[in-house]
Scaffold this motif. Structure first.
Motif, PDB file in Angstrom:
ATOM      1  N   GLU A 249      32.361  30.857  38.442  1.00 56.50           N
ATOM      2  CA  GLU A 249      33.459  30.800  39.403  1.00 56.50           C
ATOM      3  C   GLU A 249      34.795  30.744  38.663  1.00 56.50           C
ATOM      4  OE1 GLU A 249      34.851  27.862  43.114  1.00 56.50           O
ATOM      5  OE2 GLU A 249      33.557  27.112  41.506  1.00 56.50           O
ATOM      6  N   CYS A 250      35.765  31.480  39.167  1.00 53.51           N
ATOM      7  CA  CYS A 250      37.124  31.484  38.603  1.00 53.51           C
ATOM      8  C   CYS A 250      37.169  31.914  37.139  1.00 53.51           C
ATOM      9  CB  CYS A 250      37.805  30.124  38.762  1.00 53.51           C
ATOM     10  SG  CYS A 250      38.061  29.623  40.482  1.00 53.51           S
ATOM     11  N   CYS A 282      39.422  34.016  41.076  1.00 52.24           N
ATOM     12  CA  CYS A 282      40.289  33.128  41.852  1.00 52.24           C
ATOM     13  C   CYS A 282      41.716  33.666  41.849  1.00 52.24           C
ATOM     14  CB  CYS A 282      40.265  31.706  41.292  1.00 52.24           C
ATOM     15  SG  CYS A 282      38.751  30.801  41.696  1.00 52.24           S
ATOM     16  N   ARG A 293      45.847  32.225  48.746  1.00 53.29           N
ATOM     17  CA  ARG A 293      44.837  31.711  47.826  1.00 53.29           C
ATOM     18  C   ARG A 293      43.495  32.377  48.122  1.00 53.29           C
ATOM     19  NH1 ARG A 293      44.130  25.356  46.115  1.00 53.29           N
ATOM     20  NH2 ARG A 293      42.819  25.758  44.291  1.00 53.29           N
ATOM     21  N   ASN A 295      39.173  32.805  46.576  1.00 47.73           N
ATOM     22  CA  ASN A 295      38.085  32.466  45.663  1.00 47.73           C
ATOM     23  C   ASN A 295      36.897  33.317  46.095  1.00 47.73           C
ATOM     24  OD1 ASN A 295      35.928  31.344  44.229  1.00 47.73           O
ATOM     25  ND2 ASN A 295      36.721  29.252  44.390  1.00 47.73           N
ATOM     26  N   GLU A 320      40.988  22.589  46.897  1.00 45.82           N
ATOM     27  CA  GLU A 320      41.260  23.993  47.238  1.00 45.82           C
ATOM     28  C   GLU A 320      42.033  24.087  48.555  1.00 45.82           C
ATOM     29  OE1 GLU A 320      37.896  26.717  45.300  1.00 45.82           O
ATOM     30  OE2 GLU A 320      37.056  25.301  46.749  1.00 45.82           O
TER      31      GLU A 320
END
Length: 471
Positions: A249-250, A282, A293, A295, A320
């Motif tokens: 992730e990210c 992200c 934003r 993700n 988040e």
């Protein structure tokens, strides 16, 4: 309140803490609540029972969630207190139900019904605090303590982690009735435990974990690394020959969700890899530029062209802020098969993986950001929840975590390969891509919401009885 009652409640808290990482003594969870339940039945009433439950919770959560002090500092006390309140509520409700049973004459059958109700109420409260309310957090659900008790863990394919939590709490309530010479509940739940263990052992022997087609996966474990380092791990000879490559992730920070130049850069860096690729991406919000934003996972084919996107379902509260939740999760169809992405915190909740299985996903793919600053306890508590989703759905699961544990877990909930925390590199292993679905994904998941409704009904009944007594 006698001194032994708070001592018993505190002892329950210690046993619960020992049942989870870093100690991992899951067998203790089968007796951990019995001292509390015994003290609750011996206490002066529902209010006293609530105080005992709160004490158990305070000991349990302050020990098991001690790592929260490094995340939210002094606010950890508030979180521990909120968690402890759920145990206080449970203790008050089960004491109230016990008083009702006693009013009706008691006896072994009513005691058995009380023990079963205690388990259902436990599951209902656990389901609410884990999945439903605004501060939902599934951490340390009772059923997760059995991650390494594989025969019992097979029951998740029938009733899920909340069903197992209910059974364990009910069994503990049954053991607590022994000193009252009410032996039927203990006999029934001991017999049921033996049946579940026998069935689970047979399932492990006879149900093939390898279903569908085998694939080689490469799970990159690296945190705060630039794209060249990530690509380097991905292009080692073993990783480059994989069928599926997963970054955490990210792994990549893009200026906007639609950033073709960045996607082209990733494709260029991975050009020599033959793998389909799942990249954790992200995007930070930028009000000036009108950027929201985001993700998500970017799914690339073998030719490194984008073939799908999956957005995160469950933004982490307070971390988040502003990230929209994905209300309609769906698998991503690729030439390899139907991939079921879940991003990090998504997997802590039961509904995402279940919905993926229901939509035909053949493999759960989980990019995860577990910061290197986390303690070993925090890493293990988080990764231990992954096996539950595999067992509930009947799907293999691959988890690429930024600083560990990266894992390959089979559809029976067994960890087949793992890269420990503190290491960087690519975990290359075999996984199987095949059809999933269990009784749990079809109908068994309804037990948890039923338990919540049951708990509400029990609370309403006791409130009504209390109001009548006052009048």
């Amino acid at each position: 309140m006698k001194l032994k009652h708070p001592l018993l409640a505190a002892f329950s808290g210690l046993l619960l803490a020992a049942s989870f990482a870093p100690f991992g003594r899951g067998e203790l969870a089968w007796i951990a609540l019995a001292p509390l339940f015994y003290a609750v039945l011996e206490s002066g009433g529902a209010a006293a029972a609530a105080r005992l439950g709160a004490l158990t919770g305070a000991v349990f959560y302050s020990l098991s969630l001690a790592w929260m002090t490094t995340v939210v500092h002094y606010l950890a006390i508030v979180f521990w207190g909120v968690f402890a309140l759920w145990l206080a509520l449970h203790a008050a409700l089960v004491r109230g139900l016990w008083d009702l049973a006693e009013e009706r004459g008691g006896g072994n059958l009513r005691a058995l019904a009380w023990a079963a109700a205690s388990g259902v109420i436990w599951a209902g409260i656990e389901y609410f605090r884990s999945e439903l309310w605004p501060l939902a957090c599934p951490w340390l659900g009772l059923g997760y303590s059995q991650t390494y008790t594989l025969p019992v863990f097979q029951s998740l394919s029938v009733w899920g982690v909340y069903g197992l939590s209910a059974f364990m709490a009910a069994a503990n309530a049954a053991w607590a009735l022994g000193p009252r010479k009410l032996r039927l509940p203990a006999a029934v739940f001991l017999g049921a435990l033996l049946v579940i263990t026998s069935w689970g052992s047979r399932r492990l022997r006879t149900l093939p974990a390898e279903n569908g087609k085998p694939i080689k996966v490469a799970l990159v474990q690296a945190e705060r690394s630039d794209i060249n380092k990530l690509a380097g791990f991905s292009l080692t000879p073993a990783a480059a020959a994989a069928d599926l490559l997963v970054w955490p992730e990210c792994s990549v920070m893009m200026p906007a969700a639609d950033s073709p130049a960045y996607a082209a850069l990733i494709a260029a860096k991975l050009k020599t890899s033959r793998a389909e690729t799942v990249v954790g991406v992200c995007v930070d919000a930028n009000k000036t530029l009108g950027v929201k934003r985001a993700n998500f996972t970017l799914v690339l084919g073998r030719d490194k062209k984008t073939i799908g996107v999956y957005n995160k379902m469950r933004p982490v509260q307070f971390v988040e802020t502003g990230l929209p939740a994905n209300k309609a999760p769906a698998p991503v169809q690729t030439p390899l098969g139907k991939l079921g992405p879940q991003i990090c915190y998504d997997l802590a909740f039961e509904d995402g993986a279940r919905k993926m299985a229901g939509l035909g996903a053949q493999l759960l793919v989980v990019p995860t950001l577990d910061p290197v600053e986390w303690s070993e306890r925090q890493h293990r508590q988080h990764s231990d929840m992954s096996a539950a989703r595999a067992a509930e759905t009947g799907l293999w699961l691959v988890r690429a975590a930024s600083s560990g544990y990266s894992q390959v877990i089979d559809r029976l909930g067994r960890t087949r390969a793992e890269l420990e925390t503190g290491k960087e590199g690519a975990l290359v292993a075999e996984a199987w891509l095949g059809g999933g679905g269990t009784f749990y994904t079809r109908a068994g998941w309804l037990f948890a919401p039923f338990s919540f409704v049951f708990a509400l009904g029990a609370a309403a009944l006791l409130a009504w009885k209390a109001a009548r007594r006052k009048n």
